[in-house]
Motif scaffolding. Structure first.
Motif, short mmCIF file in Angstrom:
data_model
loop_
_atom_site.label_atom_id
_atom_site.label_comp_id
_atom_site.label_asym_id
_atom_site.label_seq_id
_atom_site.Cartn_x
_atom_site.Cartn_y
_atom_site.Cartn_z
N UNK A 81 0.84 -1.20 0.00
CA UNK A 81 0.00 0.00 0.00
C UNK A 81 0.88 1.25 0.00
N UNK A 82 1.94 1.22 0.80
CA UNK A 82 2.85 2.36 0.84
C UNK A 82 3.49 2.60 -0.53
N UNK A 83 3.89 1.51 -1.20
CA UNK A 83 4.48 1.66 -2.53
C UNK A 83 3.47 2.20 -3.53
N UNK A 84 2.21 1.77 -3.41
CA UNK A 84 1.20 2.22 -4.34
C UNK A 84 0.85 3.68 -4.12
N UNK A 85 1.15 4.22 -2.93
CA UNK A 85 0.84 5.61 -2.65
C UNK A 85 1.64 6.52 -3.56
N UNK A 86 2.88 6.18 -3.87
CA UNK A 86 3.70 6.99 -4.78
C UNK A 86 4.61 6.06 -5.57
N UNK A 87 4.24 5.74 -6.80
CA UNK A 87 5.04 4.81 -7.60
C UNK A 87 6.45 5.33 -7.88
N UNK A 88 6.67 6.64 -7.69
CA UNK A 88 8.03 7.17 -7.88
C UNK A 88 8.99 6.53 -6.88
N UNK A 89 8.47 6.23 -5.67
CA UNK A 89 9.32 5.60 -4.67
C UNK A 89 9.75 4.19 -5.12
N UNK A 90 8.85 3.47 -5.76
CA UNK A 90 9.18 2.16 -6.30
C UNK A 90 10.21 2.30 -7.42
N UNK A 91 10.03 3.30 -8.27
CA UNK A 91 10.98 3.55 -9.36
C UNK A 91 12.35 3.86 -8.79
N UNK A 92 12.39 4.69 -7.74
CA UNK A 92 13.66 5.04 -7.11
C UNK A 92 14.28 3.82 -6.45
N UNK A 93 13.46 3.02 -5.77
CA UNK A 93 13.97 1.84 -5.07
C UNK A 93 14.56 0.82 -6.03
N UNK A 94 13.92 0.62 -7.17
CA UNK A 94 14.43 -0.36 -8.14
C UNK A 94 15.50 0.26 -9.04
N UNK A 95 15.42 1.57 -9.28
CA UNK A 95 16.36 2.31 -10.12
C UNK A 95 16.77 1.51 -11.35
N UNK A 96 15.81 1.18 -12.22
CA UNK A 96 16.09 0.30 -13.34
C UNK A 96 17.02 0.89 -14.39
N UNK A 97 17.22 2.20 -14.37
CA UNK A 97 18.07 2.84 -15.38
C UNK A 97 19.43 3.21 -14.82
N UNK A 98 19.67 2.91 -13.55
CA UNK A 98 20.96 3.23 -12.94
C UNK A 98 21.19 4.73 -12.83
N UNK A 99 20.13 5.46 -12.54
CA UNK A 99 20.22 6.92 -12.46
C UNK A 99 20.97 7.36 -11.20
#
Length: 141
Positions: A81-99
């Motif tokens: 639920x916390x992750x679904x609140x802001x998907x940007x946090x999931x994007x940051x956590x996984x960092x699929x592009x190595x940003x």
């Protein structure tokens, strides 16, 4: 001393059939940037292929993120639920592009860095599709 210089006479060649008007567009872009039509064409193909690779990385990361285990255990519902609140946090956590951290700076509705934001939009589309309830079912309260 050996120098590896580019020799266009021995380079791979590829004949492409262009739709009406595309040759003129390439020529205009080449003239504006004072480059050859070939270099404009090669750059466009490289950019396209790079975007395709980045999309594949993002989709792979999304598929992995949809089943994030915490040390082998399924993720607790509160964490989901916390992750679904802001998907940007999931994007940051996984960092699929190595940003870098700077590239992962949040903006009002995405990310400040334009390239990161574009990649995030692809990730977000997949994320929304992944959390969508299957047809014929209702979301549980």
């Amino acid at each position: 001393m050996s120098t590896n210089q580019y020799d266009s006479r021995t380079a791979d060649k590829f004949v492409a059939r262009l739709p009406d008007g595309l040759r003129a567009d390439i020529e205009a872009a080449a003239n504006v940037s004072d480059r050859s039509m070939n270099s404009v064409f090669v750059q466009a193909v490289r950019q396209y292929l790079d975007v395709q690779r980045r999309q594949e990385l993002l989709l792979d990361a999304l598929a992995s993120a949809a089943n994030i285990p915490a040390h082998g255990d399924p993720m607790h519902i509160d964490d989901r639920v916390k992750l679904m609140a802001d998907p940007r946090d999931l994007f940051i956590a996984t960092n699929p592009i190595g940003a870098t951290n700077n590239e992962l700076t949040k903006g009002p509705s995405g990310f400040v860095d334009e390239c990161t934001h574009a990649d995030y939009l692809i990730f977000l589309a997949g994320y929304r599709a992944a959390i969508k309830e299957p047809e014929g079912t209702e979301a549980q309260p």
